[in-house]
Design an enzyme around this catalytic site. Sequence first.
Site, PDB file in Angstrom:
ATOM      1  N   LYS A  42       0.568  -0.552  -0.022  1.00 28.89           N
ATOM      2  CA  LYS A  42       0.136  -0.228  -0.404  1.00 28.89           C
ATOM      3  C   LYS A  42       1.381   0.642   0.094  1.00 28.89           C
ATOM      4  O   LYS A  42       1.053   2.603  -0.538  1.00 28.89           O
ATOM      5  CB  LYS A  42      -0.557   0.018   1.442  1.00 28.89           C
ATOM      6  CG  LYS A  42      -1.223  -1.346   1.292  1.00 28.89           C
ATOM      7  CD  LYS A  42      -2.145  -0.819   2.874  1.00 28.89           C
ATOM      8  CE  LYS A  42      -3.031  -2.356   3.371  1.00 28.89           C
ATOM      9  NZ  LYS A  42      -3.450  -2.320   4.604  1.00 28.89           N
ATOM     10  N   GLY A  43       2.228   1.060   0.218  1.00 27.02           N
ATOM     11  CA  GLY A  43       2.667   1.756   0.390  1.00 27.02           C
ATOM     12  C   GLY A  43       3.078   3.686  -0.573  1.00 27.02           C
ATOM     13  O   GLY A  43       3.026   4.317  -0.339  1.00 27.02           O
ATOM     14  N   GLU A  97       7.676   3.215  -6.014  1.00 27.67           N
ATOM     15  CA  GLU A  97       7.595   2.196  -4.807  1.00 27.67           C
ATOM     16  C   GLU A  97       8.192   2.906  -3.715  1.00 27.67           C
ATOM     17  O   GLU A  97       8.602   4.658  -4.282  1.00 27.67           O
ATOM     18  CB  GLU A  97       8.800   0.935  -5.318  1.00 27.67           C
ATOM     19  CG  GLU A  97       9.103   0.730  -3.614  1.00 27.67           C
ATOM     20  CD  GLU A  97       8.168  -0.426  -2.329  1.00 27.67           C
ATOM     21  OE1 GLU A  97       6.877   0.238  -2.999  1.00 27.67           O
ATOM     22  OE2 GLU A  97       8.413  -1.431  -2.572  1.00 27.67           O
ATOM     23  N   ASP A  98       7.522   2.891  -2.540  1.00 21.28           N
ATOM     24  CA  ASP A  98       7.824   4.064  -1.820  1.00 21.28           C
ATOM     25  C   ASP A  98       8.846   4.193  -1.151  1.00 21.28           C
ATOM     26  O   ASP A  98       9.337   5.128  -1.188  1.00 21.28           O
ATOM     27  CB  ASP A  98       6.257   3.949   0.147  1.00 21.28           C
ATOM     28  CG  ASP A  98       6.603   2.689   0.239  1.00 21.28           C
ATOM     29  OD1 ASP A  98       7.700   2.067  -0.514  1.00 21.28           O
ATOM     30  OD2 ASP A  98       6.481   2.458   1.034  1.00 21.28           O
ATOM     31  N   ASP A 101      14.976   0.019   0.721  1.00 20.04           N
ATOM     32  CA  ASP A 101      16.041  -0.265   1.622  1.00 20.04           C
ATOM     33  C   ASP A 101      16.481  -1.258   1.658  1.00 20.04           C
ATOM     34  O   ASP A 101      18.206  -1.208   1.317  1.00 20.04           O
ATOM     35  CB  ASP A 101      14.710  -0.520   3.280  1.00 20.04           C
ATOM     36  CG  ASP A 101      15.237   0.361   4.214  1.00 20.04           C
ATOM     37  OD1 ASP A 101      16.507  -0.308   4.403  1.00 20.04           O
ATOM     38  OD2 ASP A 101      15.171  -0.259   5.843  1.00 20.04           O
ATOM     39  N   LYS A 129      17.336   4.250   0.720  1.00 22.17           N
ATOM     40  CA  LYS A 129      17.968   4.403   1.655  1.00 22.17           C
ATOM     41  C   LYS A 129      19.459   3.999   1.686  1.00 22.17           C
ATOM     42  O   LYS A 129      19.627   2.564   2.021  1.00 22.17           O
ATOM     43  CB  LYS A 129      17.212   3.778   3.674  1.00 22.17           C
ATOM     44  CG  LYS A 129      16.241   4.557   4.433  1.00 22.17           C
ATOM     45  CD  LYS A 129      16.434   3.535   5.595  1.00 22.17           C
ATOM     46  CE  LYS A 129      14.850   4.298   5.764  1.00 22.17           C
ATOM     47  NZ  LYS A 129      14.591   3.175   7.186  1.00 22.17           N
ATOM     48  N   PHE A 152      14.026   5.174  10.774  1.00 20.71           N
ATOM     49  CA  PHE A 152      12.463   4.785   9.963  1.00 20.71           C
ATOM     50  C   PHE A 152      11.695   6.295  10.259  1.00 20.71           C
ATOM     51  O   PHE A 152      11.627   6.645  10.773  1.00 20.71           O
ATOM     52  CB  PHE A 152      11.927   4.566  10.907  1.00 20.71           C
ATOM     53  CG  PHE A 152      10.395   3.454  10.826  1.00 20.71           C
ATOM     54  CD1 PHE A 152      11.018   2.001   9.704  1.00 20.71           C
ATOM     55  CD2 PHE A 152       9.818   3.898  11.376  1.00 20.71           C
ATOM     56  CE1 PHE A 152       9.378   2.272   9.364  1.00 20.71           C
ATOM     57  CE2 PHE A 152       8.554   3.528  11.016  1.00 20.71           C
ATOM     58  CZ  PHE A 152       8.223   2.104   9.791  1.00 20.71           C
ATOM     59  N   ASP A 159       4.527   3.780   6.720  1.00 23.13           N
ATOM     60  CA  ASP A 159       3.323   3.348   7.934  1.00 23.13           C
ATOM     61  C   ASP A 159       4.165   2.875   9.604  1.00 23.13           C
ATOM     62  O   ASP A 159       5.305   2.717   8.768  1.00 23.13           O
ATOM     63  CB  ASP A 159       1.711   2.909   7.195  1.00 23.13           C
ATOM     64  CG  ASP A 159       3.100   0.964   7.230  1.00 23.13           C
ATOM     65  OD1 ASP A 159       3.703   1.320   6.467  1.00 23.13           O
ATOM     66  OD2 ASP A 159       2.985   0.278   7.867  1.00 23.13           O
ATOM     67  N   ARG A 165      -0.219   6.969   7.581  1.00 23.12           N
ATOM     68  CA  ARG A 165      -0.233   6.715   5.585  1.00 23.12           C
ATOM     69  C   ARG A 165      -0.489   8.034   5.372  1.00 23.12           C
ATOM     70  O   ARG A 165      -0.247   8.401   3.972  1.00 23.12           O
ATOM     71  CB  ARG A 165      -0.298   5.612   5.148  1.00 23.12           C
ATOM     72  CG  ARG A 165       0.165   4.460   5.404  1.00 23.12           C
ATOM     73  CD  ARG A 165      -1.578   3.872   4.617  1.00 23.12           C
ATOM     74  NE  ARG A 165      -0.747   1.489   4.719  1.00 23.12           N
ATOM     75  CZ  ARG A 165       0.256   0.953   4.995  1.00 23.12           C
ATOM     76  NH1 ARG A 165       1.708   1.885   3.897  1.00 23.12           N
ATOM     77  NH2 ARG A 165       0.157  -0.144   5.003  1.00 23.12           N
TER      78      ARG A 165
HETATM   79  P1  XMP Z   1      12.990  -3.332   1.212  1.00 17.45           P
HETATM   80  O1  XMP Z   1      13.107  -5.119   0.890  1.00 17.45           O
HETATM   81  O2  XMP Z   1      13.505  -2.933   0.934  1.00 17.45           O
HETATM   82  O3  XMP Z   1      11.726  -2.794   1.721  1.00 17.45           O
HETATM   83  O4  XMP Z   1      13.586  -3.383   2.901  1.00 17.45           O
HETATM   84  C1  XMP Z   1      11.130  -2.023   1.560  1.00 17.45           C
HETATM   85  C2  XMP Z   1      10.007  -1.906   2.733  1.00 17.45           C
HETATM   86  O5  XMP Z   1      10.520  -1.881   3.877  1.00 17.45           O
HETATM   87  C3  XMP Z   1       9.023  -1.026   4.481  1.00 17.45           C
HETATM   88  N1  XMP Z   1      10.047   0.266   4.877  1.00 17.45           N
HETATM   89  C4  XMP Z   1       9.176   1.189   5.985  1.00 17.45           C
HETATM   90  N2  XMP Z   1       8.575   1.525   6.119  1.00 17.45           N
HETATM   91  N3  XMP Z   1       9.487   3.490   7.135  1.00 17.45           N
HETATM   92  C5  XMP Z   1       8.523   2.454   6.523  1.00 17.45           C
HETATM   93  O6  XMP Z   1       7.178   3.106   6.913  1.00 17.45           O
HETATM   94  C6  XMP Z   1      10.993   3.207   6.149  1.00 17.45           C
HETATM   95  O7  XMP Z   1      11.261   3.777   6.818  1.00 17.45           O
HETATM   96  C7  XMP Z   1      11.086   1.641   5.923  1.00 17.45           C
HETATM   97  N4  XMP Z   1      11.756   1.482   5.766  1.00 17.45           N
HETATM   98  C8  XMP Z   1      11.320  -0.274   4.963  1.00 17.45           C
HETATM   99  C9  XMP Z   1       8.616  -0.305   3.213  1.00 17.45           C
HETATM  100  O8  XMP Z   1       7.079  -1.152   3.748  1.00 17.45           O
HETATM  101  C10 XMP Z   1       8.900  -1.077   1.681  1.00 17.45           C
HETATM  102  O9  XMP Z   1       8.282  -1.122   0.954  1.00 17.45           O
HETATM  103 MG    MG Z   2       5.287  -0.831   5.210  1.00 23.15          MG
END
Ligand code: XMP
Ligand code: MG
Length: 180
Positions: A42-43, A97-98, A101, A129, A152, A159, A165
């Site tokens: 959903k992000g 994608e949001d 990470d 990141k 974070f 979220d 969100r």
């Molecule tokens: P990867 O596989 O790259 O996935 O680690 C990325 C997903 O991890 C979540 N994510 C976050 N969600 N704040 C959030 O709300 C953050 O700082 C964060 N870092 C990672 C997110 O769902 C993303 O799609």
């Molecule tokens: Mg999430």
Amino acid sequence: MHQDIQEILLTEQQIKTRIQELGQDLLRDYQGKCPVFVCILKGAVVFYADMIRAFDDHCEMAFMQISSYSGTQSTGNIVVRQDVSMDLTDRHVVILEDILDTGRSLQYVCDYLRNKGAASVKICTLLDKPEGRAPGVTLEADYVGFRIPNAFVVGFGLDYDEYYRNLPYVGVLKPAAYTK
Ligand code: XMP
Ligand code: MG
């Protein structure tokens, strides 16, 4: 500002301006190609809604939901909960994608969509990141809104436990907010 937010990292205006620039970048690369923009639910939904409107040419929308179950070793087992409903054969796909990470989710989604016969698969992420990348993951995004430090963040689709969100900016939570 919401009472649970400690600091705003990216304001609504900063994000808005950057999305317009990304729209121009995508237009330069995809004009006349009718790309399929895949929203990772959903992000990415807030970013997605703005991004597709910043792309001033034909495109198609597709949606996909994945879950990542990190086991005891956080190896990130990815499960597709909702698949794209259209044929991607020979299509130019851009995943929206949001946040990038560890890179595990997007690595999986990229391979998954390539296996559907897409002509090309690129990644456009609002946030990156770079310090978060898991060992062995070499994946990078093709279009990046903002590179952020290893904290974070919530808001603009992101979220904490499904909350925040709807915040129109990206911010860092107050430590007390995690206990809710
Ligand atoms: P990867 O596989 O790259 O996935 O680690 C990325 C997903 O991890 C979540 N994510 C976050 N969600 N704040 C959030 O709300 C953050 O700082 C964060 N870092 C990672 C997110 O769902 C993303 O799609
Ligand atoms: Mg999430």
